[in-house]
Design an enzyme around this catalytic site. Structure first.
Site, PDB file in Angstrom:
ATOM      1  N   GLY A 177       0.824  -1.220   0.000  1.00 51.28           N
ATOM      2  CA  GLY A 177       0.000   0.000   0.000  1.00 51.28           C
ATOM      3  C   GLY A 177       0.851   1.261   0.000  1.00 51.28           C
ATOM      4  O   GLY A 177       0.520   2.249  -0.670  1.00 51.28           O
ATOM      5  N   TYR A 209      -7.286 -16.596   6.527  1.00 48.70           N
ATOM      6  CA  TYR A 209      -6.687 -15.720   5.510  1.00 48.70           C
ATOM      7  C   TYR A 209      -7.144 -16.128   4.103  1.00 48.70           C
ATOM      8  O   TYR A 209      -7.576 -15.290   3.308  1.00 48.70           O
ATOM      9  CB  TYR A 209      -5.161 -15.747   5.608  1.00 48.70           C
ATOM     10  CG  TYR A 209      -4.488 -14.818   4.617  1.00 48.70           C
ATOM     11  CD1 TYR A 209      -4.422 -13.451   4.854  1.00 48.70           C
ATOM     12  CD2 TYR A 209      -3.934 -15.299   3.432  1.00 48.70           C
ATOM     13  CE1 TYR A 209      -3.832 -12.582   3.940  1.00 48.70           C
ATOM     14  CE2 TYR A 209      -3.341 -14.444   2.519  1.00 48.70           C
ATOM     15  CZ  TYR A 209      -3.283 -13.089   2.772  1.00 48.70           C
ATOM     16  OH  TYR A 209      -2.703 -12.235   1.863  1.00 48.70           O
TER      17      TYR A 209
HETATM   18  N1  LIG Z   1       2.803  -9.670   0.941  1.00 48.80           N
HETATM   19  C1  LIG Z   1       2.373 -10.624   0.112  1.00 48.80           C
HETATM   20  O1  LIG Z   1       3.114 -11.530  -0.309  1.00 48.80           O
HETATM   21  C2  LIG Z   1       0.930 -10.636  -0.319  1.00 48.80           C
HETATM   22  C3  LIG Z   1       0.508 -11.648  -1.202  1.00 48.80           C
HETATM   23  C4  LIG Z   1      -0.815 -11.658  -1.624  1.00 48.80           C
HETATM   24  C5  LIG Z   1      -1.687 -10.684  -1.179  1.00 48.80           C
HETATM   25  N2  LIG Z   1      -1.266  -9.716  -0.312  1.00 48.80           N
HETATM   26  C6  LIG Z   1      -2.239  -8.706   0.132  1.00 48.80           C
HETATM   27  O2  LIG Z   1      -1.670  -7.416  -0.052  1.00 48.80           O
HETATM   28  C7  LIG Z   1      -2.324  -6.491   0.823  1.00 48.80           C
HETATM   29  C8  LIG Z   1      -1.266  -5.603   1.494  1.00 48.80           C
HETATM   30  O3  LIG Z   1      -0.487  -6.428   2.338  1.00 48.80           O
HETATM   31  P1  LIG Z   1       1.046  -6.184   2.658  1.00 48.80           P
HETATM   32  O4  LIG Z   1       1.742  -7.437   2.290  1.00 48.80           O
HETATM   33  O5  LIG Z   1       1.506  -4.906   2.110  1.00 48.80           O
HETATM   34  O6  LIG Z   1       0.969  -6.156   4.265  1.00 48.80           O
HETATM   35  P2  LIG Z   1       1.564  -5.161   5.371  1.00 48.80           P
HETATM   36  O7  LIG Z   1       2.943  -4.735   5.033  1.00 48.80           O
HETATM   37  O8  LIG Z   1       1.339  -5.896   6.661  1.00 48.80           O
HETATM   38  O9  LIG Z   1       0.599  -3.881   5.290  1.00 48.80           O
HETATM   39  C9  LIG Z   1      -0.721  -3.963   5.726  1.00 48.80           C
HETATM   40  C10 LIG Z   1      -1.342  -2.598   5.785  1.00 48.80           C
HETATM   41  O10 LIG Z   1      -2.701  -2.731   6.249  1.00 48.80           O
HETATM   42  C11 LIG Z   1      -2.890  -1.859   7.336  1.00 48.80           C
HETATM   43  N3  LIG Z   1      -3.886  -2.358   8.307  1.00 48.80           N
HETATM   44  C12 LIG Z   1      -3.939  -3.575   8.874  1.00 48.80           C
HETATM   45  N4  LIG Z   1      -4.945  -3.613   9.778  1.00 48.80           N
HETATM   46  C13 LIG Z   1      -5.521  -2.376   9.772  1.00 48.80           C
HETATM   47  C14 LIG Z   1      -6.578  -1.792  10.483  1.00 48.80           C
HETATM   48  N5  LIG Z   1      -7.258  -2.456  11.423  1.00 48.80           N
HETATM   49  N6  LIG Z   1      -6.915  -0.508  10.213  1.00 48.80           N
HETATM   50  C15 LIG Z   1      -6.225   0.206   9.301  1.00 48.80           C
HETATM   51  N7  LIG Z   1      -5.183  -0.290   8.591  1.00 48.80           N
HETATM   52  C16 LIG Z   1      -4.850  -1.580   8.836  1.00 48.80           C
HETATM   53  C17 LIG Z   1      -1.519  -1.759   7.995  1.00 48.80           C
HETATM   54  O11 LIG Z   1      -1.490  -0.642   8.845  1.00 48.80           O
HETATM   55  P3  LIG Z   1      -0.409  -0.513  10.059  1.00 48.80           P
HETATM   56  O12 LIG Z   1       0.829   0.037   9.418  1.00 48.80           O
HETATM   57  O13 LIG Z   1      -1.062   0.439  10.997  1.00 48.80           O
HETATM   58  O14 LIG Z   1      -0.209  -1.893  10.618  1.00 48.80           O
HETATM   59  C18 LIG Z   1      -0.633  -1.655   6.775  1.00 48.80           C
HETATM   60  O15 LIG Z   1      -0.651  -0.349   6.260  1.00 48.80           O
HETATM   61  C19 LIG Z   1      -3.140  -7.336   1.792  1.00 48.80           C
HETATM   62  O16 LIG Z   1      -4.503  -7.290   1.406  1.00 48.80           O
HETATM   63  C20 LIG Z   1      -2.599  -8.749   1.612  1.00 48.80           C
HETATM   64  O17 LIG Z   1      -3.553  -9.733   1.898  1.00 48.80           O
HETATM   65  C21 LIG Z   1       0.024  -9.672   0.126  1.00 48.80           C
END
Ligand SMILES: NC(=O)c1ccc[n+]([C@@H]2O[C@H](COP(=O)([O-])OP(=O)(O)OC[C@H]3O[C@@H](n4cnc5c(N)ncnc54)[C@H](OP(=O)(O)O)[C@@H]3O)[C@@H](O)[C@H]2O)c1
Length: 276
Positions: free
Chosen positions: A15, A162
């Site tokens: 994000g 998940y």
């Molecule tokens: N990483 C991968 O390999 C992968 C693969 C497939 C899909 N995805 C998807 O990609 C998307 C982004 O994930 P990411 O990998 O970038 O994860 P990440 O680094 O953990 O980032 C998650 C983001 O969501 C926010 N968030 C979580 N809970 C929240 C809440 N209650 N209220 C407001 N914000 C909240 C976090 O905010 P904080 O900073 O405050 O924690 C952070 O900005 C997700 O939907 C995930 O399922 C990721």
């Protein structure tokens, strides 16, 4: 006039890179964040890379349906037009946890939050058409919706919750695409790739070693979100699943419109129960 994009989960990982990328392309950004300090840090980083950028932070905890409602009421007053909504935020819980509303955290943040946020912003998006809704799902959307125990109350499985939530993202996208046909709003889901982010902070340590070896960077992870939000190539494409900026295949169950309809109704019931 600059196009306006609203991105959830912009304080970390995919994000954050999506926000940086869209700011560089001249979009005005609305960033709902739960942690003001992290929000301010990403805002400063965006302004450093794109000094002309317009960035506005809002307090919004996606684990609270009331917080989402309050946020959207305010943002709709401030922004008559929003052209892009990116439902990116997500969690992967290793242990069972509940949202502020007492709902299983993965289901609440990964599915109910984007479901509510999108529905509350639909009028604004319609007024801003052409508009786009981008939902960050995953190739882990395997299995089916566990309708007999959607919150995994009987036996919690972090990976199970998940996978279900990511399937819910695609089912939501497909049914939403049908509901908004003819409005000049499109919606698509995507797999960002296997990306080294904080998402995996809770997975067992013995599995964490694979991340630096196989995972791509968050910047690479943001590419398909940015593509779906901006590319002329997908201007009229809706209800599809993308990987690597190309249409990809999603599971058999993710195409079941009856399942999508049932999930939609259950999601409405959850929201009514909390907000009424
Ligand atoms: N990483 C991968 O390999 C992968 C693969 C497939 C899909 N995805 C998807 O990609 C998307 C982004 O994930 P990411 O990998 O970038 O994860 P990440 O680094 O953990 O980032 C998650 C983001 O969501 C926010 N968030 C979580 N809970 C929240 C809440 N209650 N209220 C407001 N914000 C909240 C976090 O905010 P904080 O900073 O405050 O924690 C952070 O900005 C997700 O939907 C995930 O399922 C990721």
């Amino acid at each position: 006039m600059a196009k306006v994009a609203l991105i959830t989960g912009s304080t970390a990982g995919i994000g954050k890179e999506t926000a940086l990328g869209l700011a560089k392309m001249g979009m005005e950004l609305i960033l709902p964040v739960r942690n003001a300090q992290k929000g301010e840090a990403i805002k400063q980083e965006i302004l450093k890379q794109s000094p002309q950028a317009q960035v506005r932070l809002y307090d919004c905890n996606l684990a609270s349906l009331k917080s989402i409602q309050t946020f959207t009421e305010q943002v709709k007053k401030d922004y008559p037009q929003i052209h892009v909504l990116i439902n990116n935020a997500g969690v992967w819980q290793q242990n069972q946890a509940l949202s502020d509303d007492g709902i299983e955290m993965t289901f609440a943040v990964n599915h109910l939050a984007p479901f509510l946020l999108t529905n509350l912003l639909l009028d604004t998006l319609k007024n801003s058409a052409p508009a786009r809704i981008v939902n960050v799902a995953s190739d882990l959307h395997q299995g089916d919706i566990n309708f007999s125990d959607i919150e995994f109350k009987k036996s919690f499985s972090g990976i199970g919750a998940y996978k279900q939530s990511k399937l819910a993202n695609i089912l939501f996208t497909r049914l939403l695409a049908k509901k908004i046909e003819g409005t000049n709003i499109t919606t698509n889901a995507l797999m960002p790739g296997f990306i080294a982010t904080e998402l995996f902070r809770n997975i067992p340590a013995f599995l964490r070693w694979i991340i630096p070896i196989f995972a791509k960077t968050p910047k690479q992870g943001a590419e398909t979100s940015i593509y779906l939000a901006t590319s002329e190539e997908v201007k009229f494409v809706s209800g599809e699943y993308f990987k690597n900026k190309k249409r990809g295949s999603s599971s058999y169950n993710s195409k079941n419109i009856q399942t999508a309809q049932r999930l939609w109704e259950i999601s409405e019931q959850y929201i009514q129960k909390v907000l009424s």
